[in-house]
Design an enzyme around this catalytic site. Structure first.
Site, PDB file in Angstrom:
ATOM      1  N   GLU A 100      45.078  38.559  26.685  1.00 30.25           N
ATOM      2  CA  GLU A 100      46.020  37.823  27.733  1.00 30.25           C
ATOM      3  C   GLU A 100      47.213  37.193  26.918  1.00 30.25           C
ATOM      4  O   GLU A 100      47.750  35.949  27.256  1.00 30.25           O
ATOM      5  CB  GLU A 100      45.095  36.558  28.551  1.00 30.25           C
ATOM      6  CG  GLU A 100      44.119  37.165  29.250  1.00 30.25           C
ATOM      7  CD  GLU A 100      43.522  36.193  30.328  1.00 30.25           C
ATOM      8  OE1 GLU A 100      43.893  34.833  29.989  1.00 30.25           O
ATOM      9  OE2 GLU A 100      42.904  36.516  31.227  1.00 30.25           O
ATOM     10  N   GLU A 241      37.171  41.069  32.291  1.00 31.36           N
ATOM     11  CA  GLU A 241      36.445  39.719  32.710  1.00 31.36           C
ATOM     12  C   GLU A 241      36.552  39.558  34.185  1.00 31.36           C
ATOM     13  O   GLU A 241      37.680  39.941  34.761  1.00 31.36           O
ATOM     14  CB  GLU A 241      37.481  38.567  32.014  1.00 31.36           C
ATOM     15  CG  GLU A 241      37.240  38.399  30.742  1.00 31.36           C
ATOM     16  CD  GLU A 241      38.116  37.104  30.262  1.00 31.36           C
ATOM     17  OE1 GLU A 241      38.363  36.063  30.960  1.00 31.36           O
ATOM     18  OE2 GLU A 241      38.702  37.346  29.146  1.00 31.36           O
TER      19      GLU A 241
END
Length: 321
Positions: A100, A241
């Site tokens: 990220e 995720e």
């Protein structure tokens, strides 16, 4: 790679009271969890994973992206320390360079870091695919799914990464959280749509395609963005995720909702309307509640407490793959 699109679980370590790695590996196996993702190399964990049969996604620290990107010898020593000693006994699925970081100040480091890691692995005679994990914040448009595009901030970085991954046949990792979309705007998002609990297609009809849940809609928006950015229809996504908090005070955060989301997900991941019939390799977040994460819902994504008791039950044998 037939048969590997099972369900994995993220093994986060931001807790002061977590079990030893060997106990964690045994807990994975006892629950029929086939794959594990770790966010940074930990030699104690890698030792515990030897001959476990678990597939392993190994992350780099975001803080290591700069030296990995700028220094080929650093990448070589990283591979020498964390991959080579375990390669025969640990089944590495992917190495993900950064989690990220796109868009952001480190975004430009990701592709050079990936390339240096690839070269280091090749020099060591190891064939482990290298990729990166992105949040859905890379999307500028996500609704309706067919209009999915990367944002102007993300596209200059994501475009070359997508092309690079497509050329090597390596999937892109994406973190998908219907919970945060729901909790931010519960008046507009139906709970059953977010929980994959809806029996009828609701909320979204997109060019005649009906979406019964937000998980598929988000994934297909990323697929559409990938196709527009030059990844074509061959580039696959791995959900690195996804999860739902069982507490912590957030809107919709409850044991009941977390159990519903995760169990529905385990039964569901068999393809999206845009890529029907293609099982989606998926990693649940997370194995444990972690008390060193920020207070609130972030500490409550685990399926297990640190004492290895269940927060809620998940039937991993129900996986649709």
């Amino acid at each position: 790679l037939a048969g590997v699109e099972g369900i994995g679980v993220n093994y986060g370590m931001m807790g002061s009271d977590l079990p030893s790695p060997d106990k964690v590996v045994a807990l994975y196996k006892a629950n029929n969890i086939t794959d594990v993702r770790i966010f940074h190399p930990d030699t104690n964990v890698l030792e515990a994973l030897r001959n476990s049969g678990l597939g392993v996604v190994l992350g780099t620290l975001n803080s290591d992206l700069a030296p990995l990107a700028s220094d080929a010898s650093y990448a070589a020593s990283w591979v020498h320390s964390y991959v080579q000693p375990f390669a025969g006994a640990v089944s590495f699925r992917y190495i993900n360079a950064g989690n990220e970081v796109i868009p952001g100040e480190s975004a430009a480091l990701v592709l050079p870091a990936m390339k240096n890691l690839e070269a280091a692995l090749q020099a060591a005679g190891l064939s482990v695919p290298v990729t990166t994990a992105m949040a859905t914040s890379v999307l500028g448009t996500s609704y309706p799914p067919s209009q999915g595009t990367f944002s102007e901030a993300a596209l200059p970085t994501v475009g070359p990464i997508v092309s690079h991954l497509a050329s090597s046949g390596t999937p892109l990792l994406v973190n998908v959280y219907p919970y945060f979309a729901y909790s931010a705007d519960p008046s507009s998002v139906r709970l059953d749509y977010a929980l994959l609990s809806s029996s009828a297609a609701v909320a979204v009809t997109d060019n005649g395609v009906e979406y019964a849940n937000m998980f598929d809609a988000i994934l297909d928006a990323v697929y559409a963005a990938v196709e527009k950015a030059g990844g074509g229809e061959s580039l696959e996504l791995v959900v690195s995720e996804t999860g739902w908090p069982s507490g912590g005070g957030g809107y919709g955060a409850s044991v009941e909702n977390a159990a519903a989301y995760i169990n529905n997900l385990v039964r569901h991941v068999g393809g999206t309307p845009r890529r029907p019939g293609k099982a989606v390799e998926t990693y649940i977040f997370a194995m444990f509640n972690e008390n060193q994460k920020p207070e609130g819902v972030e500490q409550n994504f685990g399926m297990f407490q640190p004492d290895m008791s269940q927060v809620y039950h998940v039937d991993f044998t129900a996986s649709s793959s």
